[in-house]
Design a protein around this motif. Structure first.
Motif, PDB file in Angstrom:
ATOM      1  N   VAL A   1      33.611  52.831  44.354  1.00 36.95           N
ATOM      2  CA  VAL A   1      34.837  52.312  43.765  1.00 36.95           C
ATOM      3  C   VAL A   1      34.688  50.813  43.501  1.00 36.95           C
ATOM      4  CG1 VAL A   1      36.379  54.120  44.580  1.00 36.95           C
ATOM      5  CG2 VAL A   1      35.981  52.169  46.061  1.00 36.95           C
ATOM      6  N   ASP A   2      34.667  50.486  42.207  1.00 31.90           N
ATOM      7  CA  ASP A   2      34.552  49.094  41.780  1.00 31.90           C
ATOM      8  C   ASP A   2      35.984  48.597  41.591  1.00 31.90           C
ATOM      9  OD1 ASP A   2      34.125  46.700  40.488  1.00 31.90           O
ATOM     10  OD2 ASP A   2      33.072  47.560  38.765  1.00 31.90           O
ATOM     11  N   THR A   3      36.431  47.767  42.530  1.00 32.21           N
ATOM     12  CA  THR A   3      37.853  47.420  42.581  1.00 32.21           C
ATOM     13  C   THR A   3      38.101  46.042  41.990  1.00 32.21           C
ATOM     14  OG1 THR A   3      37.665  46.373  44.767  1.00 32.21           O
ATOM     15  CG2 THR A   3      38.065  48.738  44.724  1.00 32.21           C
TER      16      THR A   3
ATOM     17  N   GLN B   1      42.701  40.221  42.360  1.00 34.44           N
ATOM     18  CA  GLN B   1      42.636  38.767  42.553  1.00 34.44           C
ATOM     19  C   GLN B   1      43.498  38.341  43.735  1.00 34.44           C
ATOM     20  OE1 GLN B   1      44.487  37.973  38.599  1.00 34.44           O
ATOM     21  NE2 GLN B   1      42.506  37.057  38.093  1.00 34.44           N
ATOM     22  N   THR B   2      43.263  37.121  44.204  1.00 31.71           N
ATOM     23  CA  THR B   2      44.131  36.541  45.236  1.00 31.71           C
ATOM     24  C   THR B   2      45.583  36.650  44.772  1.00 31.71           C
ATOM     25  OG1 THR B   2      42.392  34.958  45.758  1.00 31.71           O
ATOM     26  CG2 THR B   2      44.607  34.436  46.563  1.00 31.71           C
ATOM     27  N   GLU B   3      45.787  36.385  43.500  1.00 29.56           N
ATOM     28  CA  GLU B   3      47.132  36.368  42.934  1.00 29.56           C
ATOM     29  C   GLU B   3      47.764  37.746  42.874  1.00 29.56           C
ATOM     30  OE1 GLU B   3      44.393  35.070  41.786  1.00 29.56           O
ATOM     31  OE2 GLU B   3      44.702  33.082  40.935  1.00 29.56           O
TER      32      GLU B   3
ATOM     33  N   GLY C   1      43.084  35.388  33.596  1.00 31.96           N
ATOM     34  CA  GLY C   1      41.938  34.475  33.528  1.00 31.96           C
ATOM     35  C   GLY C   1      40.628  35.214  33.319  1.00 31.96           C
ATOM     36  N   ASP C   2      40.679  36.546  33.268  1.00 37.70           N
ATOM     37  CA  ASP C   2      39.467  37.348  33.070  1.00 37.70           C
ATOM     38  C   ASP C   2      39.407  37.917  31.658  1.00 37.70           C
ATOM     39  OD1 ASP C   2      38.115  37.276  35.556  1.00 37.70           O
ATOM     40  OD2 ASP C   2      39.590  38.646  36.417  1.00 37.70           O
ATOM     41  N   GLY C   3      38.178  38.163  31.219  1.00 42.17           N
ATOM     42  CA  GLY C   3      37.970  38.909  29.989  1.00 42.17           C
ATOM     43  C   GLY C   3      37.641  40.350  30.364  1.00 42.17           C
TER      44      GLY C   3
HETATM   45  C1  6R9 Z   1      39.665  40.141  45.175  1.00 44.44           C
HETATM   46  C2  6R9 Z   1      39.077  38.848  44.740  1.00 44.44           C
HETATM   47  C3  6R9 Z   1      39.360  37.028  41.630  1.00 44.44           C
HETATM   48  C4  6R9 Z   1      38.362  37.085  40.496  1.00 44.44           C
HETATM   49  C5  6R9 Z   1      38.834  37.905  39.338  1.00 44.44           C
HETATM   50  C6  6R9 Z   1      37.537  38.327  38.709  1.00 44.44           C
HETATM   51  C7  6R9 Z   1      36.627  38.546  39.891  1.00 44.44           C
HETATM   52  C8  6R9 Z   1      37.140  40.459  41.440  1.00 44.44           C
HETATM   53  C9  6R9 Z   1      36.121  42.095  40.453  1.00 44.44           C
HETATM   54  C10 6R9 Z   1      35.952  40.936  39.673  1.00 44.44           C
HETATM   55  C11 6R9 Z   1      34.758  42.123  38.118  1.00 44.44           C
HETATM   56  C12 6R9 Z   1      35.519  43.314  39.978  1.00 44.44           C
HETATM   57  N1  6R9 Z   1      36.593  39.933  40.332  1.00 44.44           N
HETATM   58  N2  6R9 Z   1      36.848  41.758  41.539  1.00 44.44           N
HETATM   59  N3  6R9 Z   1      35.285  40.948  38.509  1.00 44.44           N
HETATM   60  N4  6R9 Z   1      34.855  43.268  38.803  1.00 44.44           N
HETATM   61  N5  6R9 Z   1      35.591  44.463  40.661  1.00 44.44           N
HETATM   62  O1  6R9 Z   1      37.877  38.766  44.550  1.00 44.44           O
HETATM   63  O2  6R9 Z   1      39.964  37.817  44.559  1.00 44.44           O
HETATM   64  O3  6R9 Z   1      38.700  35.714  45.155  1.00 44.44           O
HETATM   65  O4  6R9 Z   1      40.887  35.645  43.870  1.00 44.44           O
HETATM   66  O5  6R9 Z   1      38.783  36.454  42.794  1.00 44.44           O
HETATM   67  O6  6R9 Z   1      37.166  37.729  40.935  1.00 44.44           O
HETATM   68  O7  6R9 Z   1      37.018  37.296  37.911  1.00 44.44           O
HETATM   69  O8  6R9 Z   1      39.656  37.149  38.489  1.00 44.44           O
HETATM   70  P1  6R9 Z   1      39.603  36.334  44.146  1.00 44.44           P
END
Ligand code: 6R9
Length: 635
Positions: free
Chosen positions: A395-397, A400-402, A487-489
């Protein structure tokens, strides 16, 4: 306690549909399964323009009653936390739900005895030991707000965070073991404490027997205080929207953002997502390798698992000590069924001889998780083949902190997985892809790529940035009208599966840690020989991304190895060792637009050695600098 698990893909689809049609009804049903002292009167009030989100208003509860008290009758003797020490020769600790309840209650009284009450902020700077979990739950028990600072951060980073939210107390440990090293946390705290006038008391847990310098009147030992504390501590009555914790995350300006999470929605969101993504069964042993200093540890080592009555593992050490088989040895020893880690760890372990894996019996494993950054194809397959032996859903989850909890992810064993794809949104989550013009790209059967936003609130969304609601609005709600911007693509395939492609702002994720480039540049610029700097990320085999710094020196200063060392040291001290640039290039200028903005896109391409097409450079004021930088780039 009711089980919230969806059991089939059909059930998932049904739940998802319901959550779209009637989001409030959907979450009410879930929220009803928790222990409330008083039911809420309004399920949801929201306005992304203001922005304001409130869930379960008027509801009264305490999150620790949901994580502890409500399990005592049936699960009192069940292991809540298994603690695995840094040194494999030290004994593991097994803490039952009842024992945890007693420890939390007593330590909550220590907080009270030291003047902490509802609403007060308490900073925790602790190693991965059960006392960190106890301290955090004790804060929640009495309604104090915990602000956990990852115990790898520097003195000045701690001080900045303590001052931002004016914490009254700091809880720490004298020392911490990290692999073969011992780090003196108290010394780091003492330096921070020179600049933190709001701190009245420091509680120090003795992790080692080494003597510890204590300041009279301010510093107190954990055990001494426990001796004086009463056993019982009734749970403070909290409103659903009362603050539970603040957790700092990097921003695009130098200042960290204190993300605020509240009680009711966070509990509901993390528990629901935990149960559905991981699909635990009764006697499973769940291990998330994150540090509790990050959101993953908050939501998926502590709150989600404990609210679900699960057994959660806490590991003090690092994957490479005493050797690269440590993770797998622990999986074998504790019969771990669910293993949740970050791509950076997977990549570094995949580089080691396979013998480290093969030496261990991993047959207890059922589900593998990934979090923190995009997982590349190679790492995904290595994980799936060598750790999961092809039998464990990965499971690729994505979250974000937010967001407080998981947003896009397969449900283990239910959602068809696809390497590098976080796949589908969880019920209650409404993602959208936005194009360059700021328009929503409709989710039809056409593959699409864009910026990822969310158009409806979910219960565990952060409510504000502590002390700076304007910034909260600016960062998350000003890019797209009436939407939360991540903030992600992301890329979406024809079946609606999402693959997160990475940050589209000035945040770089290095070994799973979010780093704002602005904070690092500010640190570098503090060096007396530096005029200006620009920091960008570039792809790195193990860390996912690494940092490349371009630095302009004053005219009379000669570049030298010594300078490189000094610059790294300054970054390490002000931001933390993880923020040290891998490469530093001295340049005579930086490519700037006419409005004076550094064109980071070009610097990123140079750092990534991808200069065949630099894109449009016509708006540059000083295009000649690009050739100079390219000629001397470090690859
Ligand atoms: C939970 C956590 C958030 C940022 C997020 C994204 C990256 C987190 C990811 C992922 C690709 C995943 N991110 N999980 N990118 N696949 N499964 O990591 O929170 O430390 O706030 O980071 O991490 O860029 O916007 P946080």
């Amino acid at each position: 306690m009711e089980n919230l698990q969806l059991r089939s893909f059909a059930e998932y689809k049904k739940a998802y549909k319901k959550s779209l049609k009637d989001p409030e009804g959907f979450w009410e049903e879930i929220a009803n399964t928790f222990t409330w002292q008083q039911k809420w009167d309004k399920t949801l009030e929201w306005d992304f323009e203001k922005p304001e989100v409130k869930w379960f208003q008027g509801g009264k509860l305490n999150i620790t009653e949901n994580c502890l008290d409500r399990h005592l009758e049936k699960l009192g003797n069940k292991t809540a936390i298994i603690w695995e020490p840094n040194d494999p020769d030290e004994e593991s600790r097994y803490i039952s739900y009842r024992q945890l309840f007693v420890k939390v209650s007593r330590f909550a009284n220590v907080l009270k005895n030291n003047g902490i009450g509802k609403g007060d902020r308490v900073c925790l700077y602790m190693p991965m030991i059960p006392e960190l979990a106890i301290a955090m739950l004790a804060c929640a028990r009495i309604g104090a707000v915990h602000s956990i600072v990852f115990a790898g951060f520097s003195s000045s980073a701690i001080a900045r965070r303590i001052n931002d939210s004016e914490c009254k107390m700091l809880i720490t440990a004298n020392e911490v073991y990290r692999g073969a090293k011992k780090v003196n946390l108290k010394e780091i705290c003492d330096k921070a404490l020179e600049e933190t006038p709001s701190i009245e008391t420091v509680i120090v847990y003795r992790r080692t027997v080494e003597p510890t310098a204590m300041k009279d009147g301010r510093d107190k030992f954990w055990f001494d205080e426990l001796q004086k504390a009463e056993k019982d501590c009734p749970a403070e009555v909290m409103d659903a929207e009362d603050l539970l914790f603040i957790l700092y995350t990097s921003g695009s300006t130098g200042k960290p953002k204190g993300m605020v999470h509240t009680t009711g929605g966070y509990l509901v969101g993390t528990t629901y997502t935990f149960q559905n993504v991981f699909q635990l069964e009764k006697d499973d042993v769940y291990w998330c390798t994150a540090d509790i200093g990050w959101i993953t540890g908050h939501s998926y080592i502590i709150y989600g698992p404990l609210a679900s009555g699960a057994t959660t593992v806490m590991f003090e050490g690092i994957p490479s000590y005493p050797d690269y088989g440590r993770f797998w040895e622990i999986c074998e020893k504790l019969k771990v069924t669910h293993f949740y880690t970050a791509p950076t760890a997977i990549r570094s372990l995949a580089k080691q001889p396979l013998k480290f894996v093969e030496d261990h019996d991993l047959s207890s494993l059922k589900v593998l998780g990934s979090v923190g950054e995009p997982i590349n194809e190679e790492a995904w397959h290595w994980y799936n083949d060598n750790i999961g032996k092809g039998n464990c859903p990965v499971v690729d989850t994505w979250w974000q902190t937010e967001t407080g909890g998981i947003m896009i992810s397969p449900l283990a064993g239910i959602t068809p997985t696809r390497p590098t794809f976080a796949t589908l949104p969880l019920p209650g989550v409404q993602p959208v892809l936005m194009d360059e013009q700021g328009e929503e790209i409709p989710n039809t059967n056409e593959p699409a790529e864009g910026r990822l936003a969310i158009k409806f609130p979910w219960p565990s969304i952060a409510r504000t940035i502590y002390g700076d609601h304007e910034r909260y609005k600016e960062v998350y709600y000003s890019t797209f009208k009436n939407k939360y911007f991540t903030g992600d693509g992301a890329y979406r395939d024809a079946s609606g599966n999402y693959r997160i492609t990475g940050r589209v702002d000035d945040i770089v994720i290095v070994s799973g840690h979010n780093l704002g480039t602005a904070a690092i540049e500010n640190a570098i610029d503090e060096h007396e020989s530096v005029v200006e700097s620009a920091v960008v990320g570039y792809p790195h085999e193990v860390k996912g991304n690494a940092l490349y710094a371009y630095v302009i020196l004053y005219n009379d200063i000669e570049p030298s190895e010594e300078l490189i060392k000094e610059i790294k040291a300054i970054v390490s001290e002000t931001v933390g060792p993880i923020a040290k640039p891998e490469k530093i290039q001295f340049v005579s200028g930086l490519p700037k637009t006419r409005s004076g903005k550094i064109m980071r896109r070009i610097l990123r391409k140079i750092a990534s050695n991808d200069t065949a097409d630099l894109g449009d450079t016509s708006t540059l004021l000083n295009p000649e600098i690009v050739d100079e930088i390219m000629a001397e780039a470090k690859h």
